[in-house]
Design a protein around this motif. Structure first.
Motif, PDB file in Angstrom:
ATOM      1  N   ARG A 174      -0.753   3.161 -10.432  1.00  0.00           N
ATOM      2  CA  ARG A 174      -1.009   2.012 -10.492  1.00  0.00           C
ATOM      3  C   ARG A 174      -0.428   0.976 -10.304  1.00  0.00           C
ATOM      4  O   ARG A 174      -0.088   0.549 -11.617  1.00  0.00           O
ATOM      5  N   ASP A 193      -0.309   5.552  -5.990  1.00  0.00           N
ATOM      6  CA  ASP A 193      -1.394   4.586  -5.968  1.00  0.00           C
ATOM      7  C   ASP A 193      -1.704   3.938  -4.361  1.00  0.00           C
ATOM      8  O   ASP A 193      -2.250   2.683  -5.410  1.00  0.00           O
ATOM      9  N   ARG A 194      -1.243   3.164  -3.533  1.00  0.00           N
ATOM     10  CA  ARG A 194      -1.669   2.212  -2.824  1.00  0.00           C
ATOM     11  C   ARG A 194      -0.425   0.519  -3.032  1.00  0.00           C
ATOM     12  O   ARG A 194      -0.956  -0.086  -4.005  1.00  0.00           O
ATOM     13  N   THR A 199       1.933   4.507  -0.877  1.00  0.00           N
ATOM     14  CA  THR A 199       1.449   6.094  -1.142  1.00  0.00           C
ATOM     15  C   THR A 199       2.202   6.773  -1.490  1.00  0.00           C
ATOM     16  O   THR A 199       2.798   7.241  -0.576  1.00  0.00           O
ATOM     17  N   ASN A 205       1.310  -1.193   0.094  1.00  0.00           N
ATOM     18  CA  ASN A 205      -0.377  -0.374   0.203  1.00  0.00           C
ATOM     19  C   ASN A 205       0.824   1.173  -0.059  1.00  0.00           C
ATOM     20  O   ASN A 205       0.866   2.354   0.968  1.00  0.00           O
ATOM     21  N   ASP A 232       2.036   6.834   3.173  1.00  0.00           N
ATOM     22  CA  ASP A 232       1.418   5.833   3.391  1.00  0.00           C
ATOM     23  C   ASP A 232       1.913   4.433   3.109  1.00  0.00           C
ATOM     24  O   ASP A 232       2.755   4.338   2.284  1.00  0.00           O
ATOM     25  N   GLY A 233       1.884   3.476   3.928  1.00  0.00           N
ATOM     26  CA  GLY A 233       2.242   2.275   3.402  1.00  0.00           C
ATOM     27  C   GLY A 233       3.805   1.936   4.133  1.00  0.00           C
ATOM     28  O   GLY A 233       4.027   2.446   5.254  1.00  0.00           O
ATOM     29  N   SER A 257       1.548  -2.661  -4.590  1.00  0.00           N
ATOM     30  CA  SER A 257       1.873  -3.412  -3.527  1.00  0.00           C
ATOM     31  C   SER A 257       2.018  -4.598  -3.786  1.00  0.00           C
ATOM     32  O   SER A 257       1.385  -5.451  -5.367  1.00  0.00           O
TER      33      SER A 257
END
Length: 293
Positions: free
Chosen positions: A206, A18-19, A8, A6, A55-56, A21
């Motif tokens: 993404r 964008d997230r 970000t 994830n 984030d992540g 993974s």
């Protein structure tokens, strides 16, 4: 295993990641592909700790990655980062010494690696005197000389001729065989397809597709089929539900429903001149076009 979860990243109003993974398996070569500005370099820099994610997480073998872990990484940036006035062997030994290797072991490993990469006759030359392709080889040696536990390479095949590409492929495959997770980006889709075990496609920040190369080929398998016979395959045009894409004597490439495909195979067997009947090979370029459009 290296695992991204994830991730970000924003630059002002622009969402760069964008997230994001995906895993990079131990002992596996993971090809990371996407257009310019897709997010590849940003992702790699976050893994390396050069950038911070908004984030992540990034983990190694199930635990949060640390600065100590990253010191055992090997990294090759897309921009050349070697000292232009230093000699090739001198610089490669120096980088191994920075990772704690003894002078003798650093020289031995640097020499062996540079010779394998085709720079054996350029050990005493300065980096700036090398051709761009040889500078690229030296940059790869710099990333590998300390035998990293994780290897991350941004466009390692850029500027290399076909023979050099084969050499670098072999070196990277050996690094993976020693158990290192290897993540590399490239715009050369044919090289990625040939080399990688796993594939990650990113577009607009993404992840659009990720997984083992062969599993993705199966997932995005073409609806086209190839028939090769010892005779004339023109009769395929007359089978209901078949649309012939290309025809050449005993070979035909066609699209068909399942029933029509079975009818073609049955007729080819009845005629007794069938040599091969297979689904059209799905290339990485085709998968890429399918998932990013």
């Amino acid at each position: 295993m290296l695992e991204l979860q994830n991730l970000t990243k924003r630059y002002g109003d622009r969402l760069a990641l964008d997230r994001v993974s995906f895993p990079v398996g131990a002992g596996r070569l993971t090809g990371f592909v996407g257009g310019n500005g897709a997010g590849k370099t940003t992702t790699m820099r976050i893994v390396l700790g050069v950038l911070a994610a908004d984030d992540g997480t990034v983990s190694l073998d199930g635990r949060p990655i640390t600065a100590a872990d990253r010191r055992a990484f090997g990294y090759m940036p897309e921009e050349r980062g070697l000292y232009p006035k230093m000699k090739v062997l001198e610089q490669t030994v120096y980088l191994a010494r920075l990772h704690g290797w003894s002078p003798a072991a650093a020289r031995r490993n640097a020499t062996d690696l540079l010779e394998r990469l085709g720079l054996g006759e350029r050990l005493g030359d300065t980096v700036e005197s090398l051709s761009l392709g040889n500078q690229q080889r030296a940059q790869i040696a710099a990333a590998l000389v300390h035998r990293p536990e994780v290897l991350i390479l941004d466009e390692p095949f850029s500027g290399l001729d076909p023979m050099a590409v084969e050499t670098v492929q072999s070196v990277l495959a050996d690094a993976a065989a020693q158990g290192a997770p290897v993540l590399f980006s490239s715009h050369q889709l044919d090289v990625v397809e040939r080399l990688c075990d796993d594939l990650v496609i990113i577009a607009d920040g993404r992840i659009r597709a990720a997984g083992p190369r062969d599993a993705l080929r199966e997932e995005y398998a073409s609806a086209r089929w190839e028939l090769l016979t010892t005779g004339d395959a023109g009769w395929v045009r007359d089978v209901p539900g078949v649309r012939v894409v290309t025809f050449d004597g005993g070979w035909a490439l066609f699209e068909a429903s399942d029933d029509a495909r079975r009818a073609v195979l049955a007729e080819a067997v009845r005629r007794g001149d069938i040599v091969e009947f297979t689904r059209e090979h799905t290339t990485l370029a085709q998968i890429f076009q399918e998932v990013v459009r």
